[in-house]
Enzyme design. Structure first.
Site, PDB file in Angstrom:
ATOM      1  N   HIS A 189       9.264  -1.586  -8.533  1.00 33.97           N
ATOM      2  CA  HIS A 189      10.211  -2.165  -7.585  1.00 33.97           C
ATOM      3  C   HIS A 189      10.521  -1.232  -6.415  1.00 33.97           C
ATOM      4  CE1 HIS A 189      11.673  -5.150 -10.845  1.00 33.97           C
ATOM      5  NE2 HIS A 189      10.737  -5.657 -10.100  1.00 33.97           N
ATOM      6  N   GLU A 417     -12.329  -8.114  -7.784  1.00 35.90           N
ATOM      7  CA  GLU A 417     -11.480  -7.090  -8.390  1.00 35.90           C
ATOM      8  C   GLU A 417     -12.217  -6.327  -9.479  1.00 35.90           C
ATOM      9  OE1 GLU A 417      -7.254  -9.238  -8.654  1.00 35.90           O
ATOM     10  OE2 GLU A 417      -8.946 -10.503  -9.219  1.00 35.90           O
ATOM     11  N   CYS A 488      -7.224  -8.055   0.582  1.00 35.37           N
ATOM     12  CA  CYS A 488      -5.829  -8.471   0.469  1.00 35.37           C
ATOM     13  C   CYS A 488      -5.034  -7.529  -0.423  1.00 35.37           C
ATOM     14  CB  CYS A 488      -5.720  -9.902  -0.045  1.00 35.37           C
ATOM     15  SG  CYS A 488      -6.367 -10.146  -1.711  1.00 35.37           S
TER      16      CYS A 488
END
Length: 561
Positions: A189, A417, A488
């Protein structure tokens, strides 16, 4: 008196930009006192539960005043944890066994933390959030205040062991120049909120607390992950002057992404819902390069239905206007398990049922989602495309493209990925319409380095030559096929790396809206031929530090020209 030599520490650069200033260290939460006898268990339980209620109320209040959608969502999630009935039950049970309020709260949160650590992945990274909630609840039960962000009356670099969502979201960006934490990872976070606030940030910077204990000035590179301290006033002034020059350069009117000689590079934004486009200037933006749909599913015990999904997607398409919107289908599993899927526990979830592989167990979930996307796309001017995460083989890619086309969605691509997919990019592009590279996972799988682990930041660096080689292979395949290849992952937001990616042949860069001006300005410093030359030099580097320094030197030369 001679100034001490600056030491350079390295961590994970998670929010781009640079700044320098005096260091201020965040105080730790109050220590847990020794246990005390409980005379009235019922009253003790009420004291503990009132503390949880106070924490929940405070976080909800902060969420209402949050400066960004990301901060609002994170604080609301934190408030929900504090208000979890299961947590309250655990607290009551400990009081019934003789624990006082503070120790009952600490024990209940500690149990939850152990479960997250056992789950691994992003769950393990949330342990710091639980520690903060525990500290806040214990402080409330003891009638003590939680230490807040320092207020020295001048701009400063904030250093902490780790920062809580509540503290990060409330930062005064006019006072805090940059963030550096000893712990933390790229998807924690602190990282998410620092990016949303536009603050340079480095996490997982081992040794920073010891280095900052003596005070002085620090220079923070949130792009490269380097922190130098102590630096001289002249060095700090140079860092801030360079940052000011870049800010002035980036304040130019928004325009489509291009190199100095007009070679186009689509600049796009990453979103999790239509709300993420509120207030965003889309001038010159080609569209949404990554629409993360999993946020609609997280925490759900029942799958969102066709109508609910279609309505949510339609809002995002409408907000994008007639631009491209690339929708990533559900990226669940591993660090994002979803209760409604009811998938069995796995010994190594990062290598198990995640992304497109969920459709092997629950094909109905993908079918419903594709149907909802198609319904929403039919009523919008947006150019809607879909892509699947965690594709490993051409067969998987072909199967997804066929499913998408069956639902009337011809613009179907895949995420790159997994190294095997990058190595077979040319074959995948026989059917897929485009590729989008997620550099975070690609780095993790290429270098066998858990992206949540802050112990080896150099292996999670997208400047690793092996990762750039894989990106180059994808871009070459895209160029040969005449199809788009985008990035991205977090690497797309790195202004140093943008010209390198363009030089490799990447045609789309998708990032947080705050990163657009810096990336746009960086591309304009170079012709395409210069980007290609820079990319060739970077690929020849022996490691990420050398690669980054090559690019930094070229950028500085262009900045002076």
């Amino acid at each position: 008196m001679r100034e001490p030599a600056a030491a350079e520490l390295r961590g994970l650069g998670v929010s781009p930009g640079a700044a320098a200033g005096p260091v201020e260290v965040m105080a730790p939460p109050p220590e847990l006192p020794p246990p005390r006898p409980v005379a009235d268990a019922a009253e003790e339980a009420r004291l503990a539960l009132r503390a949880l209620e106070a924490v929940e109320a405070e976080l909800e209040e902060r969420a209402l005043a949050a400066p960004t959608p990301e901060a609002r969502d994170i604080l609301q999630a934190q408030a929900a944890i504090a208000g979890d009935p299961m947590l309250a039950a655990g607290v009551r049970g400990r009081v019934e066994q003789g624990a006082d309020a503070a120790h009952a709260l600490h024990g209940a949160f500690d149990e939850q933390a152990r479960l997250l650590l056992a789950a691994g992945g992003r769950f393990a990274e949330r342990v710091a959030d639980l520690a903060d909630l525990s500290g806040r609840a214990v402080a409330a039960a003891l009638g003590r205040p939680m230490p807040g962000v320092p207020s020295p009356g001048r701009p400063f670099v904030l250093v902490a062991d780790d920062l809580s969502p509540a503290d990060t979201a409330a930062l005064d960006t006019a006072a805090v120049l940059a963030l550096v934490t000893e712990r933390g990872g790229p998807t924690g976070h602190t990282a998410i909120l620092a990016r949303s606030l536009g603050l340079p940030a480095v996490v997982g910077c081992r040794g920073i607390l010891d280095a900052a204990a003596s005070g002085g000035l620090a220079a923070v590179d949130g792009t490269g992950g380097a922190v130098r301290t102590p630096v001289t006033e002249a060095e700090a002034a140079e860092v801030n002057a360079a940052a000011a020059r870049r800010a002035a350069e980036e304040s130019a009117p928004a325009a489509p992404g291009r190199t100095a000689d007009g070679r186009g590079v689509d600049l796009m934004v990453n979103i999790g819902s239509a709300a993420d486009l509120d207030g965003v200037d889309l001038t010159g933006v080609a569209g949404v390069g990554l629409f993360r749909t999993e946020f609609l599913f997280l925490g759900r015990y029942e799958e969102p239905g066709l109508d609910e999904q279609a309505a949510a997607y339609a809002k995002a398409f409408a907000a994008a206007g007639d631009r491209t919107v690339v929708v990533r289908t559900l990226d669940a599993g591993a660090d994002k398990p979803l209760p409604f899927l009811r998938l069995p526990d796995e010994p190594n979830p990062a290598l198990g049922v995640r992304g497109l592989r969920v459709a092997r167990e629950r094909p109905d979930v993908l079918e419903t989602q594709l149907a909802a996307i198609a319904r929403a796309a039919a009523g919008t001017p947006a150019r809607v495309a879909v892509m699947a995460p965690m594709v490993a083989t051409p067969e998987e890619a072909d199967g997804f493209v066929a499913r998408a086309r069956a639902h009337g969605l011809p613009a179907a691509g895949v995420m790159i990925e997994v190294p095997s997919a990058a190595l077979r990019a040319a074959r995948i592009l026989r059917e897929a319409q485009f590729l989008s590279i997620g550099t975070n996972d690609l780095s993790q799988y290429a270098l066998a380095a858990d992206r949540q682990h802050s112990g080896f930041p150099e292996l999670l660096d997208p400047w690793q030559p092996a990762v750039l080689d894989l990106i180059a292979r994808c871009a070459e395949a895209g160029g040969a096929a005449g199809k788009s290849v985008g990035v991205c992952g977090e690497a797309a937001a790195d202004p140093l790396l943008a010209p390198v990616l363009a030089g490799l042949g990447v045609t789309r860069l998708s990032m947080s809206p705050r990163a657009l001006p810096a990336v746009r300005a960086a591309l304009l410093r170079f012709t395409f031929a210069e980007c290609a030359d820079l990319a060739e030099r970077v690929l020849a580097a022996d490691g990420p530090a050398e690669a980054r320094e090559i690019a930094r030197t070229r950028h500085n030369e262009r900045g002076r020209s």
